[in-house]
Design a protein around this motif. Structure first.
Motif, mmCIF file in Angstrom:
data_model
loop_
_atom_site.group_PDB
_atom_site.id
_atom_site.type_symbol
_atom_site.label_atom_id
_atom_site.label_comp_id
_atom_site.label_asym_id
_atom_site.label_seq_id
_atom_site.Cartn_x
_atom_site.Cartn_y
_atom_site.Cartn_z
ATOM 1 N N ASN A 93 -1.422 -0.658 -0.560
ATOM 2 C CA ASN A 93 -0.890 -0.201 -1.850
ATOM 3 C C ASN A 93 -0.386 1.243 -1.818
ATOM 4 O O ASN A 93 0.528 1.580 -2.565
ATOM 5 C CB ASN A 93 -1.998 -0.353 -2.912
ATOM 6 N N ASN A 141 0.654 -6.818 -0.020
ATOM 7 C CA ASN A 141 1.399 -5.568 0.054
ATOM 8 C C ASN A 141 1.966 -5.228 -1.327
ATOM 9 O O ASN A 141 2.448 -6.121 -2.031
ATOM 10 C CB ASN A 141 2.554 -5.701 1.058
ATOM 11 N N SER A 143 4.880 -3.819 -3.021
ATOM 12 C CA SER A 143 6.280 -3.462 -2.834
ATOM 13 C C SER A 143 6.846 -2.986 -4.168
ATOM 14 O O SER A 143 6.133 -2.332 -4.951
ATOM 15 C CB SER A 143 7.036 -4.679 -2.285
ATOM 16 N N SER A 147 13.133 -3.261 -4.100
ATOM 17 C CA SER A 147 13.282 -3.721 -2.706
ATOM 18 C C SER A 147 14.515 -4.600 -2.564
ATOM 19 O O SER A 147 15.114 -4.693 -1.502
ATOM 20 C CB SER A 147 12.040 -4.504 -2.270
ATOM 21 N N LYS A 161 10.821 -0.231 0.737
ATOM 22 C CA LYS A 161 10.253 -1.424 0.106
ATOM 23 C C LYS A 161 11.005 -2.698 0.551
ATOM 24 O O LYS A 161 10.408 -3.774 0.628
ATOM 25 C CB LYS A 161 10.279 -1.282 -1.415
ATOM 26 N N LEU A 164 9.395 -3.482 3.641
ATOM 27 C CA LEU A 164 8.047 -4.028 3.392
ATOM 28 C C LEU A 164 8.117 -5.520 3.030
ATOM 29 O O LEU A 164 7.252 -6.304 3.457
ATOM 30 C CB LEU A 164 7.373 -3.222 2.273
ATOM 31 N N ASP A 165 9.120 -5.919 2.284
ATOM 32 C CA ASP A 165 9.275 -7.349 1.952
ATOM 33 C C ASP A 165 9.503 -8.169 3.223
ATOM 34 O O ASP A 165 8.895 -9.230 3.414
ATOM 35 C CB ASP A 165 10.487 -7.570 1.025
ATOM 36 N N THR A 168 6.400 -8.402 5.192
ATOM 37 C CA THR A 168 5.509 -9.388 4.557
ATOM 38 C C THR A 168 5.834 -10.799 5.049
ATOM 39 O O THR A 168 4.936 -11.564 5.444
ATOM 40 C CB THR A 168 5.671 -9.319 3.019
ATOM 41 N N ASN A 183 1.192 -11.782 1.409
ATOM 42 C CA ASN A 183 2.093 -11.805 0.251
ATOM 43 C C ASN A 183 2.374 -10.388 -0.235
ATOM 44 O O ASN A 183 1.707 -9.437 0.192
ATOM 45 C CB ASN A 183 1.462 -12.621 -0.882
ATOM 46 N N ALA A 184 3.351 -10.274 -1.129
ATOM 47 C CA ALA A 184 3.655 -8.976 -1.740
ATOM 48 C C ALA A 184 3.802 -9.137 -3.241
ATOM 49 O O ALA A 184 4.185 -10.208 -3.724
ATOM 50 C CB ALA A 184 4.942 -8.404 -1.150
ATOM 51 N N ASN A 186 5.876 -7.193 -6.469
ATOM 52 C CA ASN A 186 7.034 -6.311 -6.636
ATOM 53 C C ASN A 186 7.127 -5.847 -8.092
ATOM 54 O O ASN A 186 7.893 -6.410 -8.893
ATOM 55 C CB ASN A 186 8.306 -7.058 -6.224
ATOM 56 N N CYS A 246 7.117 -12.829 -2.221
ATOM 57 C CA CYS A 246 7.255 -11.493 -2.824
ATOM 58 C C CYS A 246 7.433 -11.733 -4.318
ATOM 59 O O CYS A 246 8.461 -12.271 -4.733
ATOM 60 C CB CYS A 246 8.472 -10.757 -2.257
#
Ligand SMILES: NC(=O)c1ccc[n+]([C@@H]2O[C@H](COP(=O)([O-])OP(=O)(O)OC[C@H]3O[C@@H](n4cnc5c(N)ncnc54)[C@H](OP(=O)(O)O)[C@@H]3O)[C@@H](O)[C@H]2O)c1
Length: 256
Positions: A93, A141, A143, A147, A161, A164-165, A168, A183-184, A186, A246
């Motif tokens: 985070n 995550n 995000s 993103s 970001k 980051l996706d 993920t 998972n993420a 957003n 995401c």
């Protein structure tokens, strides 16, 4: 199917000293989790640790660490395993933002944002992976809606970001055979301390927030605890069939 209890689960949350991370720590403590709380501000971490302990009687492990330092990231994983002996959920985070597009940018901004929002996540996840495989655990995550939605306000942040996706999804694919989900979430704009070091005044942040809020289809604020609830759901067994997702929590902003 509705079991949201995290009894005997060890959950590591980065950026637990403030905002979404702190709210998530308190949220998860109410569901009996054993928590590892990571951030740079020792006093803030200890305060959040106390709130969590009051909620479930379990002492969290606060670890003061700057996640842009390789040795500190190693220390976080080592101390977690030394203390609790296992790791079930990693919540990446911690994050920072710098305002500015390509016309108002410099490489210090880029390195700080990518170093915190992506490089640190890469290293921490890499070191946590053997422990998550052992526990058949999962990763969430944090995000951002930016993103995928282009904006001119924070270029380095947006691309960190986006990375980051993709991180993920790639790690979700790689770890699926090991029974580890990734998972993420957003989020759209949530009022936290994220904008404190950006040079914006309190008034500018409030105006920004008002504008962003009025532009969303649902025309309202997003509370940090709503993001915590989504994180908790994804980290729980209720989401056992969900990986590589995401998930926007954005008042419908991505519809526009
Ligand atoms: N607020 C929003 O509108 C919004 C929207 C979408 C996504 N997000 C994402 O949500 C996440 C949490 O942000 P927030 O809004 O809750 O902001 P915040 O209140 O500023 O919290 C950020 C957290 O990250 C930690 N952190 C930053 N740099 C660190 C470092 N080098 N090492 C260790 N910890 C570090 C901070 O801890 P210390 O200061 O103690 O180091 C703090 O606990 C971020 O990834 C952010 O991108 C926020």
């Amino acid at each position: 199917m509705t079991n949201m209890s995290f009894t005997d689960k060890v959950i590591l949350i980065t950026g637990a000293s403030s905002g979404i991370g702190a709210t998530t720590a308190i949220y998860l403590s109410k569901q009996s989790a054993k928590l590892v709380l990571v951030g740079r501000k020792e006093g803030h971490l200890k305060k959040i640790a106390l709130y969590c302990e009051k909620a479930n009687g379990i002492k969290p492990l606060p670890i003061t660490a700057d996640l842009t330092e390789d040795a500190e990231v190693q220390k976080v994983v080592q101390e977690t395993i030394d203390h609790f002996g296992r790791l079930d959920v990693l919540i990446n985070n911690a994050g920072v933002i710098e305002m500015g597009g390509i016309k108002k940018s410099n490489m210090e901004m880029y390195d700080k944002v990518m170093g915190t929002n992506m490089r640190a996540v890469y290293q921490l996840t890499m070191l946590a992976t053997p422990h998550l495989i052992e526990s058949k655990g999962n990763i969430v995550n944090v995000s951002c809606v930016w993103s995928t939605k282009p904006s001119t306000m924070a270029l380095a942040y947006n691309i960190s970001k986006a990375a980051l996706d993709q991180f993920t999804k790639c790690v979700a694919l790689e770890l699926a055979p090991d029974g580890v989900r990734v998972n993420a979430v957003n989020p759209g704009f949530v009022k936290t301390n994220l904008y404190n070091d950006t040079g914006l005044t309190e008034e500018q942040v409030d105006l920004f927030m008002k504008n962003v809020t009025s532009q969303t289809p649902l025309k309202k604020m997003i509370e940090a605890v709503e993001v915590s609830a989504l994180i908790a759901y994804l980290a729980s067994d209720n989401a056992k069939s969900i990986t590589g997702g995401c998930f926007p929590i954005d008042n419908g902003r991505l519809l526009q």
